[in-house]
Design a protein around this motif. Structure first.
Motif, PDB file in Angstrom:
ATOM      1  N   MET A 216       8.368   9.335  -8.230  1.00 55.66           N
ATOM      2  CA  MET A 216       7.817   7.980  -8.049  1.00 55.66           C
ATOM      3  C   MET A 216       7.696   7.720  -6.575  1.00 55.66           C
ATOM      4  SD  MET A 216       9.327   4.378  -9.363  1.00 55.66           S
ATOM      5  CE  MET A 216       8.471   2.910  -8.969  1.00 55.66           C
ATOM      6  N   ALA A 217       6.573   7.170  -6.139  1.00 58.03           N
ATOM      7  CA  ALA A 217       6.346   6.928  -4.702  1.00 58.03           C
ATOM      8  C   ALA A 217       7.220   5.818  -4.236  1.00 58.03           C
ATOM      9  CB  ALA A 217       4.877   6.587  -4.449  1.00 58.03           C
ATOM     10  N   SER A 218       7.684   5.885  -3.076  1.00 63.31           N
ATOM     11  CA  SER A 218       8.556   4.869  -2.481  1.00 63.31           C
ATOM     12  C   SER A 218       7.741   3.654  -2.147  1.00 63.31           C
ATOM     13  CB  SER A 218       9.237   5.412  -1.230  1.00 63.31           C
ATOM     14  OG  SER A 218       9.991   4.383  -0.602  1.00 63.31           O
ATOM     15  N   ILE A 219       8.370   2.476  -2.326  1.00 65.35           N
ATOM     16  CA  ILE A 219       7.655   1.231  -2.058  1.00 65.35           C
ATOM     17  C   ILE A 219       7.445   1.021  -0.591  1.00 65.35           C
ATOM     18  CG2 ILE A 219       8.465   0.110  -4.161  1.00 65.35           C
ATOM     19  CD1 ILE A 219      10.585  -1.286  -2.531  1.00 65.35           C
ATOM     20  N   LYS A 220       8.149   1.852   0.175  1.00 64.20           N
ATOM     21  CA  LYS A 220       7.988   1.766   1.620  1.00 64.20           C
ATOM     22  C   LYS A 220       6.789   2.552   2.063  1.00 64.20           C
ATOM     23  CE  LYS A 220      12.918   1.019   2.695  1.00 64.20           C
ATOM     24  NZ  LYS A 220      14.090   1.519   3.453  1.00 64.20           N
ATOM     25  N   ASP A 221       6.231   3.304   1.110  1.00 64.35           N
ATOM     26  CA  ASP A 221       5.047   4.065   1.458  1.00 64.35           C
ATOM     27  C   ASP A 221       3.888   3.115   1.625  1.00 64.35           C
ATOM     28  OD1 ASP A 221       3.098   5.890   1.841  1.00 64.35           O
ATOM     29  OD2 ASP A 221       3.240   6.813  -0.155  1.00 64.35           O
ATOM     30  N   PHE A 222       3.207   3.182   2.734  1.00 63.18           N
ATOM     31  CA  PHE A 222       2.117   2.245   3.062  1.00 63.18           C
ATOM     32  C   PHE A 222       1.004   2.334   2.062  1.00 63.18           C
ATOM     33  CE2 PHE A 222      -1.882   1.376   5.191  1.00 63.18           C
ATOM     34  CZ  PHE A 222      -1.654   0.053   5.582  1.00 63.18           C
ATOM     35  N   ASN A 223       0.681   3.521   1.684  1.00 64.57           N
ATOM     36  CA  ASN A 223      -0.426   3.690   0.739  1.00 64.57           C
ATOM     37  C   ASN A 223      -0.050   3.128  -0.616  1.00 64.57           C
ATOM     38  OD1 ASN A 223      -2.109   4.916   2.654  1.00 64.57           O
ATOM     39  ND2 ASN A 223      -1.270   6.966   2.212  1.00 64.57           N
ATOM     40  N   SER A 224       1.227   3.395  -0.929  1.00 63.13           N
ATOM     41  CA  SER A 224       1.677   2.861  -2.219  1.00 63.13           C
ATOM     42  C   SER A 224       1.673   1.353  -2.193  1.00 63.13           C
ATOM     43  CB  SER A 224       3.075   3.373  -2.544  1.00 63.13           C
ATOM     44  OG  SER A 224       3.079   4.787  -2.665  1.00 63.13           O
ATOM     45  N   THR A 225       2.109   0.819  -1.060  1.00 55.86           N
ATOM     46  CA  THR A 225       2.135  -0.656  -0.949  1.00 55.86           C
ATOM     47  C   THR A 225       0.731  -1.190  -1.015  1.00 55.86           C
ATOM     48  OG1 THR A 225       4.121  -0.550   0.380  1.00 55.86           O
ATOM     49  CG2 THR A 225       2.835  -2.611   0.512  1.00 55.86           C
ATOM     50  N   LEU A 226      -0.192  -0.518  -0.376  1.00 53.25           N
ATOM     51  CA  LEU A 226      -1.586  -0.966  -0.385  1.00 53.25           C
ATOM     52  C   LEU A 226      -2.170  -0.849  -1.767  1.00 53.25           C
ATOM     53  CD1 LEU A 226      -3.920  -1.961   1.325  1.00 53.25           C
ATOM     54  CD2 LEU A 226      -4.562   0.452   1.750  1.00 53.25           C
ATOM     55  N   SER A 227      -1.819   0.238  -2.475  1.00 54.84           N
ATOM     56  CA  SER A 227      -2.360   0.407  -3.837  1.00 54.84           C
ATOM     57  C   SER A 227      -1.816  -0.646  -4.762  1.00 54.84           C
ATOM     58  CB  SER A 227      -2.003   1.815  -4.368  1.00 54.84           C
ATOM     59  OG  SER A 227      -2.614   2.800  -3.576  1.00 54.84           O
ATOM     60  N   PHE A 228      -0.535  -0.949  -4.561  1.00 55.96           N
ATOM     61  CA  PHE A 228       0.093  -1.975  -5.399  1.00 55.96           C
ATOM     62  C   PHE A 228      -0.543  -3.331  -5.170  1.00 55.96           C
ATOM     63  CE2 PHE A 228       3.324  -5.230  -5.970  1.00 55.96           C
ATOM     64  CZ  PHE A 228       3.607  -5.076  -7.322  1.00 55.96           C
ATOM     65  N   ALA A 229      -0.760  -3.579  -3.863  1.00 57.12           N
ATOM     66  CA  ALA A 229      -1.372  -4.876  -3.505  1.00 57.12           C
ATOM     67  C   ALA A 229      -2.781  -4.963  -4.066  1.00 57.12           C
ATOM     68  CB  ALA A 229      -1.386  -5.056  -1.975  1.00 57.12           C
ATOM     69  N   GLN A 230      -3.475  -3.801  -3.993  1.00 60.72           N
ATOM     70  CA  GLN A 230      -4.840  -3.810  -4.512  1.00 60.72           C
ATOM     71  C   GLN A 230      -4.840  -4.000  -6.014  1.00 60.72           C
ATOM     72  OE1 GLN A 230      -7.649  -3.611  -2.625  1.00 60.72           O
ATOM     73  NE2 GLN A 230      -8.845  -3.974  -4.562  1.00 60.72           N
ATOM     74  N   ALA A 231      -3.887  -3.351  -6.696  1.00 61.65           N
ATOM     75  CA  ALA A 231      -3.800  -3.487  -8.148  1.00 61.65           C
ATOM     76  C   ALA A 231      -3.411  -4.911  -8.519  1.00 61.65           C
ATOM     77  CB  ALA A 231      -2.778  -2.481  -8.695  1.00 61.65           C
ATOM     78  N   ARG A 232      -2.461  -5.441  -7.708  1.00 65.25           N
ATOM     79  CA  ARG A 232      -2.040  -6.828  -7.974  1.00 65.25           C
ATOM     80  C   ARG A 232      -3.196  -7.791  -7.810  1.00 65.25           C
ATOM     81  NH1 ARG A 232       1.508  -9.118  -3.408  1.00 65.25           N
ATOM     82  NH2 ARG A 232      -0.613  -9.069  -2.545  1.00 65.25           N
ATOM     83  N   ASP A 233      -3.963  -7.581  -6.739  1.00 67.69           N
ATOM     84  CA  ASP A 233      -5.114  -8.465  -6.497  1.00 67.69           C
ATOM     85  C   ASP A 233      -6.144  -8.317  -7.601  1.00 67.69           C
ATOM     86  OD1 ASP A 233      -3.950  -9.389  -4.204  1.00 67.69           O
ATOM     87  OD2 ASP A 233      -5.057  -8.015  -2.864  1.00 67.69           O
TER      88      ASP A 233
END
Length: 226
Positions: free
Chosen positions: A1-18
């Motif tokens: 599982m990718a770490s939430i500190k990973d920038f890309n993961s954070t960006l993907s999450f934010a994009q999915a959330r949006d």
């Protein structure tokens, strides 16, 4: 599982959330718009129905007013017609009573006319009879020595004298006249045995002269027997 500190993961999450948020918001917005349109359409339909019902109510109220006025007019007209019919009925009854009175008067006049004609006829008959008696009196007064007397109640007497050579007694027969012009014999003094036969012949022949001649003959025959 990718770490939430990973920038890309954070960006993907934010994009999915949006994306999820936008999707949810779009669905919500579409639903709100749809509900709003439905609500507006419902309110418009409700308003139109209310306006229509209000117009129908006004029309119904107007029709009720017209019907009420019509009923009142018909009631007044019916009342007037009943009053007029009552007056006409009373007038007809009065005219019928007058007609009955006039009819009764006409019947009375007819009866009076009949009575008058009957009286005239009886008067003429009696007058003719009296004239006939007068003629008989004139014819037989000298020959038969007979006297005619008129007495009360429409009666008259034939008085014979000179029945016998020395007999100057009065021989009297009292008579009258019926309404049917027939003769009545009330009395005969002295009595004659065959008087009923002589009376019957008189009623059949109506010949008073012959009757008086026969009566005198009977008086003479009776005087000779005495």
């Amino acid at each position: 599982m990718a770490s939430i500190k990973d920038f890309n993961s954070t960006l993907s999450f934010a994009q999915a959330r949006d994306d999820v948020y936008n999707t949810v918001m779009k669905e919500y917005t579409d639903n709100v718009v749809l509900q709003t349109q439905f609500h507006r359409q419902f309110l418009k339909q409700f308003r139109d129905d209310c306006i229509k019902k209000s117009a129908n109510k006004d029309l119904l109220a107007e029709n009720i007013g017209v019907w009420t006025k019509g009923l009142q007019h018909n009631y007044a007209l019916e009342k007037e017609v009943k009053h007029t019919m009552t007056e006409i009925t009373a007038e007809i009854k009065q005219k019928q009573m007058k007609i009955n009175m006039i009819r009764q008067e006409i019947e009375k006049l007819h009866e009076q006319a009949k009575s008058k004609e009957l009286m005239k006829s009886q008067y003429k008959a009696n007058k003719d009879r009296l004239n006939n008696l007068q003629k008989v009196r004139l014819v037989f007064q000298d020959q038969l020595q007979m006297e005619l007397r008129t007495i009360h109640d429409a009666k008259f007497q034939f008085v014979f004298r000179g029945i016998g050579p020395d007999d100057n007694r009065p021989y009297i027969i009292t008579m009258g006249i019926n309404n049917d012009r027939s003769y009545l014999i009330f009395s005969c003094q002295p009595s004659i045995e065959c008087l009923p036969d002589l009376e019957r012949q008189l009623q059949e022949t109506k010949n008073l002269a012959v009757f008086l001649s026969n009566v005198r003959l009977q008086f003479v025959s009776q005087a000779h027997k005495m």
